[in-house]
Scaffold this motif. Sequence first.
Motif, PDB file in Angstrom:
ATOM      1  N   ALA A  33      -5.208 -10.623  -0.565  1.00 35.55           N
ATOM      2  CA  ALA A  33      -5.418  -9.169  -0.602  1.00 35.55           C
ATOM      3  C   ALA A  33      -4.158  -8.460  -1.080  1.00 35.55           C
ATOM      4  CB  ALA A  33      -5.828  -8.665   0.777  1.00 35.55           C
ATOM      5  N   ALA A  34      -3.006  -8.910  -0.575  1.00 33.41           N
ATOM      6  CA  ALA A  34      -1.746  -8.272  -0.957  1.00 33.41           C
ATOM      7  C   ALA A  34      -1.414  -8.516  -2.421  1.00 33.41           C
ATOM      8  CB  ALA A  34      -0.618  -8.789  -0.063  1.00 33.41           C
ATOM      9  N   VAL A  35      -1.606  -9.755  -2.890  1.00 29.89           N
ATOM     10  CA  VAL A  35      -1.258 -10.053  -4.278  1.00 29.89           C
ATOM     11  C   VAL A  35      -2.210  -9.347  -5.234  1.00 29.89           C
ATOM     12  CG1 VAL A  35      -2.632 -12.169  -4.563  1.00 29.89           C
ATOM     13  CG2 VAL A  35      -0.488 -11.913  -5.808  1.00 29.89           C
ATOM     14  N   ARG A  36      -3.450  -9.193  -4.834  1.00 30.51           N
ATOM     15  CA  ARG A  36      -4.401  -8.469  -5.701  1.00 30.51           C
ATOM     16  C   ARG A  36      -4.044  -6.985  -5.755  1.00 30.51           C
ATOM     17  NH1 ARG A  36      -8.786 -12.262  -3.433  1.00 30.51           N
ATOM     18  NH2 ARG A  36      -9.475 -13.445  -5.251  1.00 30.51           N
TER      19      ARG A  36
ATOM     20  N   GLN B 109       0.826  -1.207   0.000  1.00 33.05           N
ATOM     21  CA  GLN B 109       0.000   0.000   0.000  1.00 33.05           C
ATOM     22  C   GLN B 109       0.864   1.262   0.000  1.00 33.05           C
ATOM     23  OE1 GLN B 109      -2.763  -0.700   3.371  1.00 33.05           O
ATOM     24  NE2 GLN B 109      -4.389  -0.506   1.847  1.00 33.05           N
ATOM     25  N   MET B 110       1.923   1.239   0.784  1.00 42.59           N
ATOM     26  CA  MET B 110       2.799   2.416   0.813  1.00 42.59           C
ATOM     27  C   MET B 110       3.514   2.604  -0.523  1.00 42.59           C
ATOM     28  SD  MET B 110       4.391   2.502   4.690  1.00 42.59           S
ATOM     29  CE  MET B 110       4.785   0.763   4.830  1.00 42.59           C
TER      30      MET B 110
ATOM     31  N   LEU C 218      -1.635  -2.506  -8.948  1.00 45.35           N
ATOM     32  CA  LEU C 218      -0.665  -1.412  -9.061  1.00 45.35           C
ATOM     33  C   LEU C 218       0.278  -1.628 -10.232  1.00 45.35           C
ATOM     34  CD1 LEU C 218       0.275  -0.818  -5.305  1.00 45.35           C
ATOM     35  CD2 LEU C 218      -1.208   0.589  -6.745  1.00 45.35           C
ATOM     36  N   LEU C 219       0.593  -2.895 -10.522  1.00 41.25           N
ATOM     37  CA  LEU C 219       1.478  -3.221 -11.645  1.00 41.25           C
ATOM     38  C   LEU C 219       0.749  -3.226 -12.982  1.00 41.25           C
ATOM     39  CD1 LEU C 219       3.534  -6.081  -9.958  1.00 41.25           C
ATOM     40  CD2 LEU C 219       4.413  -3.830 -10.639  1.00 41.25           C
TER      41      LEU C 219
ATOM     42  N   ASN D 188     -11.111   2.245  -6.813  1.00 42.36           N
ATOM     43  CA  ASN D 188     -10.919   1.065  -5.965  1.00 42.36           C
ATOM     44  C   ASN D 188      -9.802   0.229  -6.582  1.00 42.36           C
ATOM     45  OD1 ASN D 188     -11.087  -1.467  -4.636  1.00 42.36           O
ATOM     46  ND2 ASN D 188     -13.221  -1.075  -4.113  1.00 42.36           N
ATOM     47  N   VAL D 189      -8.632   0.232  -5.928  1.00 41.52           N
ATOM     48  CA  VAL D 189      -7.455  -0.409  -6.515  1.00 41.52           C
ATOM     49  C   VAL D 189      -7.688  -1.900  -6.712  1.00 41.52           C
ATOM     50  CG1 VAL D 189      -5.019  -0.959  -6.154  1.00 41.52           C
ATOM     51  CG2 VAL D 189      -5.888   1.315  -5.562  1.00 41.52           C
TER      52      VAL D 189
END
Length: 1138
Positions: free
Chosen positions: A806-809, A768-769, A814-815, A869-870
């Motif tokens: 959640a993190a991989v999504r 997120q950061m 972002l990528l 919504n990312v």
Amino acid sequence: MAPPGTSSTSNTTLMVNMHGNDSPRRRSVLGPPSLFSSSQRNSDAGFEGLEGLTSSSLDDIGTTIADLDFYYGLVKRQLLRYQSCTTGLFPDNSSDTTVGCVRSSIYAGMALWSLCQAYKRIDDDRGKTYELGQTCVLCLRGILSCWMRQSKRLEAFKSQQTPTHALHCKFHLNTGEDIYDVKDYDHLQIDVVSLYLLFLVQSLSSGLQVIYTMDEVHFIQNLVYYVERAYRTPDFGMWERGTVYNNRTREVNASSIGLAKAALEAINGCNLFGDKGASWSVVYVDIDAHNRNRSIFETLLPRESDTKFVDAALLPTISFPGFATHDQVLYEAAKLNVVKNLAGTYGFKRFSRDGFGTVLEDPNKRFYEDGKVQEFDHVECEWPMFFAFMVIDGVFKNNNAQVDKYQDLMRKRLAYNDKGDPVLPKYFYVPHSAMEDERANPGSQHRVASNDGSCNNDLHIWGQSMLIISDLLTSHLLSVHELDPIRRHLPSYSRPKLDSRYSAFERGGGGENVTSANDLVVQVVMIAESMRLQAVLQTYGIQTQTPSEIEPVQIWSQWEMVKVYQHLGRNEHLKLKGRPKRPIGSLGTSKVYRLSGQTILCYPLIFSHSDFYLAHDMALLTADIKSELQFVSRCWRLSGRPTVAILITENNMRDPQFPVMLEFLSQLRTGSVDNVKVRLGRLQNLIATSCLEHLDFLHNVDLGTPLDVECFKQLHNDHIGYQALTDIPKQRPIVEDKRDFKSEFENSSTSDILAALLGSFHLYGSIQMLGIILKREGPNFMVGDMSVTHRLDILNRKAGSVRNWAAVRYSSSLLGQMADSITPFVTQILANGKQVTVGTIGEDFTLFSKPLTPDEIKIAIYTKVQPYNVIAAVLQQELIVYCGKLIVTNPELFAGILKVRMGWVLLALDLYRSMIERSPEPIENCSPSSLRRLLRMVLEESKKYQLTFKKHLRPQEEPSDSPSKSPPCMTIFQIRQINGCLTRVPERFYSNLWDVLSRSPGGFIIGHVLIPQQPTLTNMKRTDFSFAHLIETALNTFRQPEYKQLVVELFCVLTAFLRRNPEIEYVGKFCTDTLISEAIEMFKKDQDIPVDETMIFFNAPVVTTSGYLARAIVNNVLRGSILTQSRLNVPDHSCPVQ
């Protein structure tokens, strides 16, 4: 009018029967030559040597020669005299000396070739067989020459299917040069290229030599690539006008897709040099592209397109020359739809509201203004050439009654020129004086033959060609097998089996051969990456092979095979780069390939390495393998059995969900998986019954460095290691606290974020950061010793390996990552009559109403979803993939849903989880496999529990294969919420609403959207999808799904009310908000409910809410209606509101 010198009964005389005296005799439309006067016979070289002969004095052979010479003279006078001697092209109308038309040229070539085929029966034909054959060759080669000059367009079209890059359909008649720019003419007509390929194969099969050089072979192979994507290419159709509105809008047409399917089937494995050709002059077809065209074509039937409920273009598609379907149910439905809605006594209308040729159409205006098409209703021109199509269809189907009926109709429309030759007018139009009477009573007025294509010096080449072909058939001078030497009219399993090295279509589908899919056995080869993995699986009784055990057979990824196929059709002279870099689908990877002395087994795309996170879910992979087997079993059409390779790696073995895969592998040993018959075995034992594809085009290509092919390698371990799965170390999920680092650091400085990031071990928080820094500083900003995107990529891989969903999504979004091969899933949804939207509820969205490229889909998702919504940007991609797969296997789950709105579907899943779980985690924490199961549960539950006007919910019988064995009991409010999110409406809801609008001059207001009666009814018919989409769009302006569903119920009540009161016509405006507000107020007053307790009404049974909605409607009608007999006869369609 009878031809000069003949009796009025000449057209009813029987022609000679060439199939024996016991065969039924048919009547010829044109009449035998013996009926013409001797002066007419002597006037043409086609009748030389026949003076003084009469039918009574000739034996059968002599009569046959005379009859053939009659048609030869006719062809000379009506076709060959208008063929360009330089290009071989024909004009559309014979008076045109400038523009050569490709479509008319193909049909004229067919007529010449048909007569050539007929002459082959005669030993002494005086050179006419050769002459006719060569004129046909000149025509085909002329078209090919014109197109080869446009090879740059063809190459560009393979990557971008746009009108700018389309091959032209009109050329200069004598020079073959471009004559119309893309701005002046709509050249994108997929069916023309397909028709050319189809006729090319037919002529080659009859012995004609059309293709001379390898340059031409390569170009034809690229024409195959041109039509392979017809299923996802909106074009302008057979009539060159696009949608029914003629506003230069393209659409996907069933006729274009059907002819592409037929062409692909015909040319697959065809040697363009004939029997003497080499192995490298063979044409190859992508079996998966063919299957997509087949499935989408069959889904569209009996419709032609979104705006055309019916089109006469389907006749040459489902019958001669296309024979695109052998499913008898689909064939009969499409044919009945055409005959019922378009047939007249002068011909067939091309489609409803077709203004071409009418006196109302302004010939100086190329496109129509809004609402113009309404003027053409019931006064469309009728084209008699479709009588000839129906005659030919009757001959192929052995339907003598149909042949007689349409011969009689065609005979009445024939005119004769000053030489006594029969002329079939191009079309018949309604004159000004009869316009109103024809509208009031369709089919009652006399029509006038068109000026163009009907007089002495202006013949309609296409129509005359069809007339000659049909008459050759009915006079028994030509048999169906001579007209169709490749036996397209027969189901694939009934055609002669060819001794060929190449794959061939031999299995039927659907109505072709119902038992084939059930009897098909899918061969399965299981490949273990290492001996250690093989030993572990063997302890569970699962037999596998390692790559070294199947040598010398090599195992390739389908991407490696793509590199090989890029050499197919490559030509440096024409600047053609070969097969586009498209993945090979499930059917293509189910073949066993042989090339340059090597045998290759390809594993499916689902086993290929992917950067997208779906590959980390073993349960999802297992479900995908099952779907793969079901798909191959259902769609296989080739000779030999499909062979599917299942690749098992050590990474799979370490997955916590590997036991799910293990259970599936054990199930394979039983010989049946989800009703799919499988045969598990060693590859060496299965090759003999496999489908083999010889890639002989690589005869001059080195398989070494230029191709850069990498085989699947066996993994060698230092020790055997594990004895069971319990010994294998597993990747354990990381459990992190649920902090929202984005909101915590969003207003912090970049330096503060960097300091927190470099000291953080929180995976999700670090991502997120990094997302905040990426947005502020850009992708190349350095974080420590690496860029933002590089660090994100590392964390993305780590999050995937530990299944932190959640993190991989979040990092995948972002990528800017995209799901693999997402475009076919969008196309599959569209092909099933749905549209797709991606976006954010209440903000913005993009509508997919036609197939798009991957780049276009990516732009839509990352501009309409990610800014708001990312994680939703990748969640909606998942939903597209899952919906695309589900709609193929379970289309009934999407019944009543017109647009699959991914933002609303995601909301439905979230709501459903809150209904069945206590304090559920955020949906982004769900694994992809659980999200897929959740989607199916929501679709099943929302469809199963229908809101009725009974006192209780009445669930439909649950499917036996449903994953939800004991579904939770949802409240009526919750059901309204779910169905409101999906915008699921009852059957015939939109057509019923069209009837309501027809009795509401003031229209109705849905939320803040006014739907006026005019020009809505003028522009749209009740069968038009455009009207349904208009209403659906208005419904989706509501933010509360339960309110949206209540509006649907309101319209159902209104439909029932107006149907039961035909004397009422409402002159005011039906306002949904007003009616619902009144109903709620009456409900609260009767139930003594506080003013602010509105939601109680939304949880009331339908029998209750409908009563109050009906009362509100009655009150409004009494205030604003007039009692009059409705002008429109409203059909009695069933409605769930009783």
